[in-house]
Design a protein around this motif. Structure first.
Motif, PDB file in Angstrom:
ATOM      1  N   SER A   5       0.471  -1.485  -0.049  1.00 31.85           N
ATOM      2  CA  SER A   5       0.017   0.085  -0.156  1.00 31.85           C
ATOM      3  C   SER A   5       0.557   1.088  -0.437  1.00 31.85           C
ATOM      4  CB  SER A   5      -1.141  -0.017   1.231  1.00 31.85           C
ATOM      5  OG  SER A   5      -1.755   1.042   0.896  1.00 31.85           O
ATOM      6  N   ARG A   6       1.390   1.636  -1.061  1.00 30.42           N
ATOM      7  CA  ARG A   6       2.367   2.752  -1.162  1.00 30.42           C
ATOM      8  C   ARG A   6       2.477   3.522  -2.731  1.00 30.42           C
ATOM      9  NH1 ARG A   6       9.035   1.266  -0.685  1.00 30.42           N
ATOM     10  NH2 ARG A   6       8.185   0.919   1.429  1.00 30.42           N
ATOM     11  N   ILE A   7       1.879   4.996  -2.119  1.00 31.01           N
ATOM     12  CA  ILE A   7       2.815   5.681  -3.617  1.00 31.01           C
ATOM     13  C   ILE A   7       3.546   6.215  -3.498  1.00 31.01           C
ATOM     14  CG2 ILE A   7       1.113   7.375  -4.716  1.00 31.01           C
ATOM     15  CD1 ILE A   7      -1.113   6.412  -3.796  1.00 31.01           C
ATOM     16  N   ALA A   8       4.088   6.294  -4.809  1.00 27.09           N
ATOM     17  CA  ALA A   8       5.352   6.808  -4.859  1.00 27.09           C
ATOM     18  C   ALA A   8       5.598   8.308  -5.958  1.00 27.09           C
ATOM     19  CB  ALA A   8       6.368   6.224  -5.242  1.00 27.09           C
ATOM     20  N   ILE A   9       5.983   9.451  -5.152  1.00 26.89           N
ATOM     21  CA  ILE A   9       5.687  10.436  -5.976  1.00 26.89           C
ATOM     22  C   ILE A   9       6.996  11.271  -6.529  1.00 26.89           C
ATOM     23  CG2 ILE A   9       4.819  12.952  -5.497  1.00 26.89           C
ATOM     24  CD1 ILE A   9       2.958  12.352  -3.438  1.00 26.89           C
ATOM     25  N   SER A  30      -1.431   3.584   3.066  1.00 22.84           N
ATOM     26  CA  SER A  30      -0.461   3.793   4.723  1.00 22.84           C
ATOM     27  C   SER A  30       0.964   3.674   3.975  1.00 22.84           C
ATOM     28  CB  SER A  30      -0.310   1.947   5.186  1.00 22.84           C
ATOM     29  OG  SER A  30       0.389   1.177   4.657  1.00 22.84           O
ATOM     30  N   GLU A  31       1.686   3.940   2.811  1.00 23.11           N
ATOM     31  CA  GLU A  31       2.754   4.502   2.438  1.00 23.11           C
ATOM     32  C   GLU A  31       2.958   5.920   1.332  1.00 23.11           C
ATOM     33  OE1 GLU A  31       5.419   0.767   4.573  1.00 23.11           O
ATOM     34  OE2 GLU A  31       5.736   0.941   2.085  1.00 23.11           O
ATOM     35  N   ILE A  32       3.487   7.112   1.865  1.00 24.67           N
ATOM     36  CA  ILE A  32       3.462   7.805   0.936  1.00 24.67           C
ATOM     37  C   ILE A  32       5.127   8.262   1.018  1.00 24.67           C
ATOM     38  CG2 ILE A  32       3.339  10.021   0.245  1.00 24.67           C
ATOM     39  CD1 ILE A  32       0.461   9.614   1.541  1.00 24.67           C
ATOM     40  N   VAL A  33       6.061   7.605  -0.544  1.00 27.51           N
ATOM     41  CA  VAL A  33       7.041   8.194  -0.365  1.00 27.51           C
ATOM     42  C   VAL A  33       7.586   9.432  -1.157  1.00 27.51           C
ATOM     43  CG1 VAL A  33       7.794   6.283  -2.114  1.00 27.51           C
ATOM     44  CG2 VAL A  33       9.769   7.202  -1.261  1.00 27.51           C
ATOM     45  N   LEU A  34       8.150  10.626  -1.092  1.00 25.26           N
ATOM     46  CA  LEU A  34       7.850  12.100  -2.178  1.00 25.26           C
ATOM     47  C   LEU A  34       9.436  11.384  -3.000  1.00 25.26           C
ATOM     48  CD1 LEU A  34       6.613  14.291   0.172  1.00 25.26           C
ATOM     49  CD2 LEU A  34       5.227  13.136  -1.922  1.00 25.26           C
ATOM     50  N   ILE A  35      10.151  12.217  -3.560  1.00 23.67           N
ATOM     51  CA  ILE A  35      11.038  11.877  -4.268  1.00 23.67           C
ATOM     52  C   ILE A  35      11.446  13.532  -5.511  1.00 23.67           C
ATOM     53  CG2 ILE A  35      12.543  10.877  -5.841  1.00 23.67           C
ATOM     54  CD1 ILE A  35      11.000   8.071  -5.041  1.00 23.67           C
ATOM     55  N   ILE A  49       3.958  16.575   5.783  1.00 24.88           N
ATOM     56  CA  ILE A  49       3.115  16.630   5.966  1.00 24.88           C
ATOM     57  C   ILE A  49       3.196  15.296   6.963  1.00 24.88           C
ATOM     58  CG2 ILE A  49       1.704  14.915   4.362  1.00 24.88           C
ATOM     59  CD1 ILE A  49       3.317  16.447   2.051  1.00 24.88           C
ATOM     60  N   ALA A  50       4.067  14.862   7.605  1.00 25.92           N
ATOM     61  CA  ALA A  50       4.234  13.614   8.635  1.00 25.92           C
ATOM     62  C   ALA A  50       3.515  14.134  10.039  1.00 25.92           C
ATOM     63  CB  ALA A  50       5.161  13.135   8.445  1.00 25.92           C
ATOM     64  N   GLY A  59       0.332   6.597   8.976  1.00 24.63           N
ATOM     65  CA  GLY A  59       0.932   5.960   7.710  1.00 24.63           C
ATOM     66  C   GLY A  59       2.471   6.329   8.034  1.00 24.63           C
ATOM     67  N   ARG A  60       2.869   6.501   7.217  1.00 26.40           N
ATOM     68  CA  ARG A  60       4.360   7.119   6.660  1.00 26.40           C
ATOM     69  C   ARG A  60       3.988   7.717   5.455  1.00 26.40           C
ATOM     70  NH1 ARG A  60       9.299   2.385   5.352  1.00 26.40           N
ATOM     71  NH2 ARG A  60      11.417   5.131   5.783  1.00 26.40           N
ATOM     72  N   ILE A  61       4.736   8.182   5.674  1.00 27.14           N
ATOM     73  CA  ILE A  61       5.490   9.518   4.938  1.00 27.14           C
ATOM     74  C   ILE A  61       6.608   9.758   5.099  1.00 27.14           C
ATOM     75  CG2 ILE A  61       4.915  11.802   3.755  1.00 27.14           C
ATOM     76  CD1 ILE A  61       2.192  11.656   5.538  1.00 27.14           C
ATOM     77  N   TRP A  62       7.672   9.856   4.233  1.00 30.16           N
ATOM     78  CA  TRP A  62       8.740   9.784   3.955  1.00 30.16           C
ATOM     79  C   TRP A  62       9.501  10.591   3.002  1.00 30.16           C
ATOM     80  CZ3 TRP A  62       7.420   5.568   3.310  1.00 30.16           C
ATOM     81  CH2 TRP A  62       7.960   4.622   1.638  1.00 30.16           C
ATOM     82  N   ALA A  63      10.755  11.533   3.062  1.00 34.44           N
ATOM     83  CA  ALA A  63      11.332  11.375   2.087  1.00 34.44           C
ATOM     84  C   ALA A  63      12.250  10.064   1.380  1.00 34.44           C
ATOM     85  CB  ALA A  63      12.183  12.673   2.018  1.00 34.44           C
ATOM     86  N   GLY A  64      12.279  10.125   0.197  1.00 31.14           N
ATOM     87  CA  GLY A  64      13.478   9.071  -0.038  1.00 31.14           C
ATOM     88  C   GLY A  64      14.003   8.432  -1.669  1.00 31.14           C
ATOM     89  N   ASP A  65      14.691   7.979  -1.954  1.00 33.84           N
ATOM     90  CA  ASP A  65      14.764   8.185  -3.437  1.00 33.84           C
ATOM     91  C   ASP A  65      14.333   7.027  -4.471  1.00 33.84           C
ATOM     92  OD1 ASP A  65      16.400   5.640  -2.517  1.00 33.84           O
ATOM     93  OD2 ASP A  65      17.642   5.829  -1.710  1.00 33.84           O
TER      94      ASP A  65
END
Length: 313
Positions: A5-9, A30-35, A49-50, A59-65
């Motif tokens: 349940s992850r969306i990457a933006i 439940s998961e949103i990752v920002l790149i 946002i977190a 939910g987990r919201i984080w900056a990733g790669d």
């Protein structure tokens, strides 16, 4: 395909960040990752946002790669060039294509295998660029297209008639841009077409169409950018995919002969579910609307051709 349940933006500018915030509020995943190419900016948006999410839904919201994209079920691309005030969206096609190709290429290299939603300007051409770069089936690469335009169309019709937008069914087809087609033949209010509902009441179709087509320019001129409307369209598409809704939305997809149009991304009503676009619908249009749709396809074909020529320079 991924089952997480992850969306990457990819892209944390005004549209990407607003979409992430709206996704958080909706509690869809439940998961949103920002790149973003600026890791610092992505981290700042993710933290902001977190922090808001602490009083909303877990939910987990984080900056990733790009390594975080592999386990995402949906990849949203908002990265691209931004038109200057008053410029048509197509003016930035060449610059946006370079950015979109790079983003998609890195995502695919990381192992992404889900559904792509593209909102980069110009949306139709960039969705086609993304599909070609990804190698994914066309039904799994979707452009936001005229979903926002159709919402604007419904609202402006409703405002003039003094009724709720939810009471109006209406479609804008073709390009998300200056050649878009206000398909008045698709307008229904309580099952009645517009003429029947009006019963002789005056209604300026041209004025409504102009207002809808110019809305993005007007908003951009007033505040410097657009964000809420297109972000909401992104979220609505993601929701339809994640929940396997099999709902019909006007989005940009690759046509394969509909209305005699082949090999071009533009918007028609599409049935959307977990695997992306499951069917392209072809409403019965008037001859004038069909001609306008063909003309819109020609505009998009020229935009794509110019994008390819710019890439060769």
């Amino acid at each position: 395909m991924p089952v997480t349940s992850r969306i990457a933006i990819i892209g944390t500018g005004n549209v990407g960040a607003t979409a992430a915030y709206a996704l958080m509020l909706r509690g869809i995943v439940s998961e949103i990752v920002l790149i973003d190419r600026s890791a610092e900016h992505a981290a700042a948006e993710a933290t902001d946002i977190a922090d808001a999410n602490a009083i909303a839904r877990p939910g987990r919201i984080w900056a990733g790669d790009y390594s975080d994209v592999r386990d995402a079920a949906i990849l949203v691309i908002t990265a691209g060039a931004t038109p200057k005030d008053g410029e048509p969206r197509t003016s930035v096609a060449g610059r946006s294509a370079v950015i979109v190709r790079d983003c998609v290429g890195q995502a695919m290299h990381a192992g992404f295998n889900g559904v792509v939603v593209v909102a980069s300007n110009p949306a139709d051409a960039m969705t086609q660029v993304a599909q070609a770069e990804s190698g994914l089936p066309a039904e799994r690469v979707i452009g936001t297209g005229t979903l926002l335009d159709s919402n604007r169309f419904r609202k402006r019709i409703a405002d003039r008639l003094g009724i709720a937008p939810g009471a109006v069914a209406a479609q804008v087809l073709g390009e998300h841009g200056d050649s878009e087609v206000m398909a008045y033949s698709t307008v229904r209010i309580g099952g009645m077409d517009l003429d029947a509902y009006l019963a002789g009441q005056e209604f300026d179709r041209a004025a409504v169409a102009h207002d809808v087509m110019r809305a993005g320019y007007t908003i951009g001129h007033g505040k410097g950018f657009t964000s809420y409307g297109v972000a909401t369209a992104i979220v609505r598409i993601c929701e339809a995919i994640h929940r396997d809704e099999r709902v019909v939305l006007p989005v940009s997809t690759l046509l394969t002969g509909q209305y005699g149009i082949n090999g071009i991304y533009l918007s028609l009503p599409c049935l959307i579910g977990a695997t992306g676009i499951q069917r392209i619908l072809t409403p019965e249009l008037t001859p004038a609307e069909t001609d306008a749709l063909l003309a819109s396809a020609d505009v998009l074909r020229r935009t794509l051709q110019q994008t390819e020529e710019d890439a060769d320079v």
